[in-house]
Write a protein that holds these residues in place. Structure first.
Motif, mmCIF file in Angstrom:
data_model
loop_
_atom_site.group_PDB
_atom_site.id
_atom_site.type_symbol
_atom_site.label_atom_id
_atom_site.label_comp_id
_atom_site.label_asym_id
_atom_site.label_seq_id
_atom_site.Cartn_x
_atom_site.Cartn_y
_atom_site.Cartn_z
ATOM 1 N N LEU A 147 -52.770 -15.534 -21.623
ATOM 2 C CA LEU A 147 -52.729 -15.824 -23.061
ATOM 3 C C LEU A 147 -52.302 -14.621 -23.896
ATOM 4 C CD1 LEU A 147 -55.972 -17.993 -23.400
ATOM 5 C CD2 LEU A 147 -53.596 -18.778 -23.474
ATOM 6 N N THR A 148 -52.070 -13.476 -23.252
ATOM 7 C CA THR A 148 -51.648 -12.277 -23.989
ATOM 8 C C THR A 148 -50.219 -12.435 -24.496
ATOM 9 O OG1 THR A 148 -53.106 -10.840 -22.698
ATOM 10 C CG2 THR A 148 -51.258 -9.794 -23.841
ATOM 11 N N ALA A 149 -50.033 -12.303 -25.791
ATOM 12 C CA ALA A 149 -48.698 -12.450 -26.392
ATOM 13 C C ALA A 149 -47.922 -11.150 -26.253
ATOM 14 C CB ALA A 149 -48.817 -12.838 -27.857
ATOM 15 N N VAL A 150 -46.731 -11.249 -25.693
ATOM 16 C CA VAL A 150 -45.889 -10.090 -25.394
ATOM 17 C C VAL A 150 -44.501 -10.323 -25.983
ATOM 18 C CG1 VAL A 150 -44.826 -8.785 -23.491
ATOM 19 C CG2 VAL A 150 -47.182 -9.589 -23.286
ATOM 20 N N LYS A 151 -43.784 -9.241 -26.274
ATOM 21 C CA LYS A 151 -42.395 -9.373 -26.720
ATOM 22 C C LYS A 151 -41.573 -10.000 -25.591
ATOM 23 C CE LYS A 151 -42.906 -5.037 -29.311
ATOM 24 N NZ LYS A 151 -42.428 -3.637 -29.458
ATOM 25 N N PRO A 152 -40.922 -11.132 -25.823
ATOM 26 C CA PRO A 152 -40.185 -11.777 -24.736
ATOM 27 C C PRO A 152 -38.822 -11.171 -24.457
ATOM 28 C CG PRO A 152 -40.011 -13.088 -26.729
ATOM 29 C CD PRO A 152 -40.944 -11.948 -27.045
ATOM 30 N N ALA A 153 -38.293 -10.356 -25.387
ATOM 31 C CA ALA A 153 -36.904 -9.877 -25.288
ATOM 32 C C ALA A 153 -35.997 -11.094 -25.067
ATOM 33 C CB ALA A 153 -36.770 -8.827 -24.201
ATOM 34 N N SER A 154 -35.050 -10.995 -24.152
ATOM 35 C CA SER A 154 -34.079 -12.088 -23.996
ATOM 36 C C SER A 154 -34.641 -13.335 -23.325
ATOM 37 C CB SER A 154 -32.844 -11.600 -23.235
ATOM 38 O OG SER A 154 -32.005 -10.869 -24.099
ATOM 39 N N ASN A 155 -35.906 -13.311 -22.896
ATOM 40 C CA ASN A 155 -36.536 -14.564 -22.464
ATOM 41 C C ASN A 155 -36.612 -15.553 -23.620
ATOM 42 O OD1 ASN A 155 -38.919 -14.065 -19.753
ATOM 43 N ND2 ASN A 155 -36.812 -13.378 -19.972
ATOM 44 N N ALA A 186 -47.619 -22.935 -32.395
ATOM 45 C CA ALA A 186 -48.426 -21.872 -32.998
ATOM 46 C C ALA A 186 -48.546 -20.686 -32.056
ATOM 47 C CB ALA A 186 -49.809 -22.403 -33.352
ATOM 48 N N ASP A 187 -48.270 -20.922 -30.773
ATOM 49 C CA ASP A 187 -48.327 -19.839 -29.783
ATOM 50 C C ASP A 187 -47.037 -19.030 -29.727
ATOM 51 O OD1 ASP A 187 -50.867 -20.655 -29.110
ATOM 52 O OD2 ASP A 187 -50.236 -21.845 -27.384
ATOM 53 N N TRP A 188 -46.025 -19.460 -30.461
ATOM 54 C CA TRP A 188 -44.747 -18.750 -30.492
ATOM 55 C C TRP A 188 -44.604 -18.026 -31.824
ATOM 56 C CZ3 TRP A 188 -40.795 -19.071 -26.665
ATOM 57 C CH2 TRP A 188 -41.034 -19.990 -25.628
ATOM 58 N N GLN A 189 -44.216 -16.767 -31.752
ATOM 59 C CA GLN A 189 -43.876 -15.999 -32.957
ATOM 60 C C GLN A 189 -42.483 -15.452 -32.754
ATOM 61 O OE1 GLN A 189 -46.682 -12.891 -34.089
ATOM 62 N NE2 GLN A 189 -45.015 -11.616 -34.917
ATOM 63 N N PHE A 190 -41.553 -15.822 -33.629
ATOM 64 C CA PHE A 190 -40.185 -15.312 -33.454
ATOM 65 C C PHE A 190 -39.446 -15.273 -34.782
ATOM 66 C CE2 PHE A 190 -40.400 -19.798 -32.081
ATOM 67 C CZ PHE A 190 -39.552 -20.415 -32.990
ATOM 68 N N GLU A 191 -38.503 -14.313 -34.892
ATOM 69 C CA GLU A 191 -37.653 -14.223 -36.075
ATOM 70 C C GLU A 191 -36.177 -14.161 -35.712
ATOM 71 O OE1 GLU A 191 -39.028 -10.875 -38.345
ATOM 72 O OE2 GLU A 191 -38.066 -9.415 -37.034
ATOM 73 N N LEU A 211 -48.143 -17.869 -20.282
ATOM 74 C CA LEU A 211 -48.630 -19.237 -20.164
ATOM 75 C C LEU A 211 -47.721 -20.196 -20.923
ATOM 76 C CD1 LEU A 211 -51.108 -21.003 -19.154
ATOM 77 C CD2 LEU A 211 -51.931 -20.811 -21.513
ATOM 78 N N THR A 212 -47.380 -19.815 -22.150
ATOM 79 C CA THR A 212 -46.540 -20.656 -22.998
ATOM 80 C C THR A 212 -45.105 -20.701 -22.498
ATOM 81 O OG1 THR A 212 -47.961 -20.121 -24.871
ATOM 82 C CG2 THR A 212 -45.792 -21.001 -25.374
ATOM 83 N N MET A 213 -44.593 -19.552 -22.059
ATOM 84 C CA MET A 213 -43.225 -19.514 -21.546
ATOM 85 C C MET A 213 -43.090 -20.395 -20.307
ATOM 86 S SD MET A 213 -40.168 -18.328 -22.063
ATOM 87 C CE MET A 213 -40.313 -16.879 -23.122
ATOM 88 N N SER A 214 -44.067 -20.320 -19.409
ATOM 89 C CA SER A 214 -44.005 -21.134 -18.197
ATOM 90 C C SER A 214 -44.178 -22.615 -18.503
ATOM 91 C CB SER A 214 -45.071 -20.669 -17.202
ATOM 92 O OG SER A 214 -46.382 -20.857 -17.708
ATOM 93 N N GLU A 215 -44.909 -22.917 -19.561
ATOM 94 C CA GLU A 215 -45.052 -24.317 -19.978
ATOM 95 C C GLU A 215 -43.709 -24.882 -20.433
ATOM 96 O OE1 GLU A 215 -47.848 -27.045 -22.948
ATOM 97 O OE2 GLU A 215 -47.531 -24.926 -23.394
#
Length: 485
Positions: free
Chosen positions: A71-79, A365-370, A384-388
């Motif tokens: 559940l730790t939110a990390v910078k996804p970069a190009s993911n 709500a689990d995604w933060q992006f600009e 968790l969210t990316m794999s979902e």
């Protein structure tokens, strides 16, 4: 007979379910016994001090088999492109094509166009100088040898914000942070839109290196301050566009037997494209009476002369995803905003990404992006969210197109292996990992699909930040997953 067939089908489905449950249970058992300890030890030893989020899922059921700070939110970069691409395929469709059109206003008299030329862009990242040359030929074919009017760029398909939020000043000269307008060109078939290629070539010792520009200098200016030195001396040449100017400065020392090549951004893609078009017209023998280029909307009364359509989105996904092209990602975001919400802005496009996520029941709500490319350091998502996301897109009718766009581990073909062509070369992973890489300062990410040694398919997401050079440790984690499962 029908009842008998239905009974047989239900029995087969039950058998498949039991097999799947058994495989999943076996995988869970393996993870509990060995893989969990292995990954945890790797993280502790090789990623000490980093923020790490890891999730492994069963590729068929989506069951979470292992997680580490899931559940730790990390910078996804190009993911981040994994979500952008999914939304683009859903909203635009795999057959979507970008269009660029040439129009004239006024009348033609004795080979003179008494009016303006309008070059109307709709964000085509594949527009090239060869396309502009074909437009010039179309004008010649109409008997036009002089334009008594303006050369106008219509880039109204997108808004006027050239850069996405979060682009650092120090990055603006480089291809991965190129400005975006609806009328832009690319220097080659990598489609690094909004850039030119500048190459410094050693000449005679003590002289300035020679400079080669591809495809055209346009409205840019080269300031050559470099020197050619003896072979064997350090190559210290830098090629950078000065911040908020049209000046590209080449400086440093270049050994006589070396070259230095850099993809450099243009200041404004629209004005650069129009400047190139002016030169193309002149080379084709078409005069124009007004040197200054303009930006304006194409009038409804204008006459269509020629049109260029890009390759399909399905075809474009190959250079875009394999090579992790930020400019194409930014263009796709604005295009989705224009097509779906009638506004070609990053903000409108990001709203489309959120709408798509909601449509497949992701918790947005689990995604933060600009941005949609992953360049911003403000973006955040958990493994968790990316794999979902990666699990749920498997049910989309365009999934095969999506899957085929992912880089393939250790495949040396640049348009197949992409950013994974020199990674995961072990037999356990070579050709068996299909995943999107991501990299920013202090950030390394890898998320995708793998075929384990058992033959089963799994979904994984490994996100790491606050650690330089973490890609090697990530590859070791993925190799361990492939081995143990």
């Amino acid at each position: 007979m029908k009842r008998k067939w239905m009974t047989m089908m239900m029995a087969w489905i039950l058998v498949l379910g039991m097999i799947t449950f058994q495989n999943s249970a076996q995988a869970k058992e393996v993870i509990d016994k060995t893989l969990s300890d292995s990954i945890t030890n790797m993280v502790d030893e090789k990623l000490a001090g980093a923020e790490v989020s890891i999730t492994i899922r069963d590729g068929f059921s989506g069951e979470i088999l292992y997680d580490y700070n899931a559940l730790t939110a990390v910078k996804p970069a190009s993911n981040m492109k994994l979500l952008t691409t999914a939304a683009a395929l859903d909203v635009l469709g795999k057959d979507y094509r970008f269009t660029t059109s040439l129009y004239t206003s006024g009348k033609i008299s004795n080979g003179v166009l008494k009016g303006n030329l309008y070059l109307k862009g709709e964000g085509d990242p594949t527009l090239s100088i060869e396309d502009l040359q074909r437009f010039a030929k179309e004008l010649k074919a109409k008997g036009i040898h002089k334009v008594d009017g303006r050369i106008v760029g219509d880039d109204k398909w997108f808004d006027n914000d050239l850069l996405t939020p979060g682009i650092w000043v120090g990055d603006e000269s480089y291809y991965y942070a190129a400005p975006i307008s609806a009328l832009t060109t690319s220097p080659n078939t990598d489609y690094d839109t909004g850039t030119i290629i500048v190459e410094a070539i050693g000449t005679a010792v003590g002289d300035l290196p020679s400079i080669k520009v591809t495809p055209h200098i346009g409205d840019l200016q080269i300031v050559n301050e470099a020197g050619t030195v003896e072979a064997g001396k350090p190559n210290t040449v830098t090629i950078e566009r000065l911040y908020e100017t049209n000046k590209i400065v080449v400086s440093g020392n270049l050994p006589i037997d070396k070259t230095k090549r850099e993809w450099v951004t243009v200041k404004h893609p629209t004005t650069h494209t129009l400047s190139m078009f002016q030169e193309v017209l002149a080379e084709a023998g078409i005069e124009y009476s007004k040197d200054k280029v303009f930006q304006a909307a194409t009038p409804k009364s204008a006459q269509l002369v020629a049109k260029k359509q890009s390759m399909t989105l399905e075809e474009l996904l190959i250079p875009y995803m394999k090579l992790s092209n930020n400019g194409i990602a930014d263009i796709l975001v604005k295009t989705m905003g224009k097509v779906k919400n009638h506004h070609g802005s990053t903000e409108a496009g990001l709203q489309v990404l959120r709408e798509y996520g909601n449509s497949i029941n992701l918790n947005m709500a689990d995604w933060q992006f600009e941005d949609g490319s992953g360049m911003s350091h403000e973006n955040r998502v958990s493994s968790l969210t990316m794999s979902e996301l990666l699990f749920k897109v498997q049910g989309e009718d365009w999934f095969t197109t999506y899957f085929n766009s992912l880089p393939i581990a250790a495949n040396t073909d640049r348009m197949v292996g992409g950013t994974l062509r020199n990674r995961l070369k072990d037999p356990l992973t070579a050709g068996k990992v299909y995943a999107k890489t991501g990299s920013l300062t202090g950030v390394s990410t890898l998320s995708g699909y793998l075929e384990a040694s058992s033959g089963q398919s799994y979904i994984f997401s490994v996100l790491v930040q606050n650690k330089s050079g973490a890609s090697t440790a990530i590859d070791e984690i993925v190799k361990e997953i492939a081995k143990e499962l």
